[in-house]
Design a protein around this motif. Structure first.
Motif, PDB file in Angstrom:
ATOM      1  N   ARG A   6       0.836  -1.206   0.000  1.00  0.00           N
ATOM      2  CA  ARG A   6       0.000   0.000   0.000  1.00  0.00           C
ATOM      3  C   ARG A   6       0.868   1.252   0.000  1.00  0.00           C
ATOM      4  NH1 ARG A   6      -3.316  -3.536   2.985  1.00  0.00           N
ATOM      5  NH2 ARG A   6      -5.449  -3.636   2.152  1.00  0.00           N
ATOM      6  N   VAL A  33       0.800   4.100  -2.916  1.00  0.00           N
ATOM      7  CA  VAL A  33       0.537   5.525  -2.656  1.00  0.00           C
ATOM      8  C   VAL A  33       1.679   6.384  -3.179  1.00  0.00           C
ATOM      9  CG1 VAL A  33       0.259   7.264  -0.855  1.00  0.00           C
ATOM     10  CG2 VAL A  33      -0.970   5.097  -0.680  1.00  0.00           C
ATOM     11  N   LEU A  78      -4.245   7.122  -2.079  1.00  0.00           N
ATOM     12  CA  LEU A  78      -4.940   6.502  -0.945  1.00  0.00           C
ATOM     13  C   LEU A  78      -6.229   5.832  -1.397  1.00  0.00           C
ATOM     14  CD1 LEU A  78      -4.440   9.354   1.684  1.00  0.00           C
ATOM     15  CD2 LEU A  78      -3.279   7.127   1.633  1.00  0.00           C
TER      16      LEU A  78
END
Length: 202
Positions: free
Chosen positions: A140, A144, A196
């Motif tokens: 993640r 991002v 995000l």
């Protein structure tokens, strides 16, 4: 939710996106009549931005949202609504950069240049996830950072385009230091929000 309901919603969003595409196509000659070559060039770019989601299979609410955002940004510029509210420029840069970042990431996934976020997360969360290339421990974060960097690049190219427009087309385009810096910051925030969003909703 059943499979039929999911498909129905997807079809509805696609239909909404198609309506936005039709309106964007009509806007090109209208903009040409009202604003000449500048209007044609700007609204043609918007039309391209509305067609790309359909071409790469990007469905759901993101499809019409991209077209509506780009269309709104173009008409706000052509109608010179920035003169009525100084904060509007920053809002447009933030939101437009966010949707362009999502579109750019989806295009790179379609071209095979980036992994599908969901598949990447699935590979990295297994028991065998390692740092040797077979898996990622913080996918993640990587997603991002990648999306934000891509969005910042798009924001920079936007500012270069504004400079070129002010230099060769219309001197009234605002390209001062404070305006450019504010636009880049707003675009960076939009890119971060897009990143995000992408890692939560691949």
């Amino acid at each position: 939710m059943t499979t039929g309901e999911i498909r129905g919603r997807s079809t509805a969003w696609t239909a909404a996106g198609d309506l936005v595409r039709v309106l964007a196509g009509i806007a090109v000659p209208v903009g040409g009549l009202l604003y000449g070559p500048v209007g044609i060039a700007l609204l043609s770019l918007v039309l391209l931005g509305t067609v790309l989601p359909r071409a790469i299979g990007l469905d759901g609410p993101v499809d019409p949202a991209i077209g509506l955002t780009l269309s709104a940004a173009a008409w706000i510029s052509l109608l010179d609504l920035y003169a009525l509210a100084s904060w509007l420029d920053l809002v447009v840069h933030l939101v437009a950069t966010a949707v362009l970042t999502i579109l750019a990431c989806a295009l790179l996934v379609f071209l095979g240049a980036l992994p599908v976020p969901g598949a990447m997360l699935a590979r990295s969360t297994g028991a065998g996830a390692r740092h040797d290339g077979s898996g990622l421990s913080r996918p993640r974060l990587g997603g991002v950072v990648t999306a934000t960097a891509l969005g910042v690049l798009l924001s920079l190219l936007w500012e270069v385009g504004e400079w070129a427009g002010a230099t060769f087309v219309d001197e009234s385009i605002n390209v001062g230091y404070r305006d450019t810096l504010g636009d880049l910051v707003a675009g960076g925030v939009g890119a971060l929000l897009a990143g995000l969003f992408l890692v939560r909703r691949p």
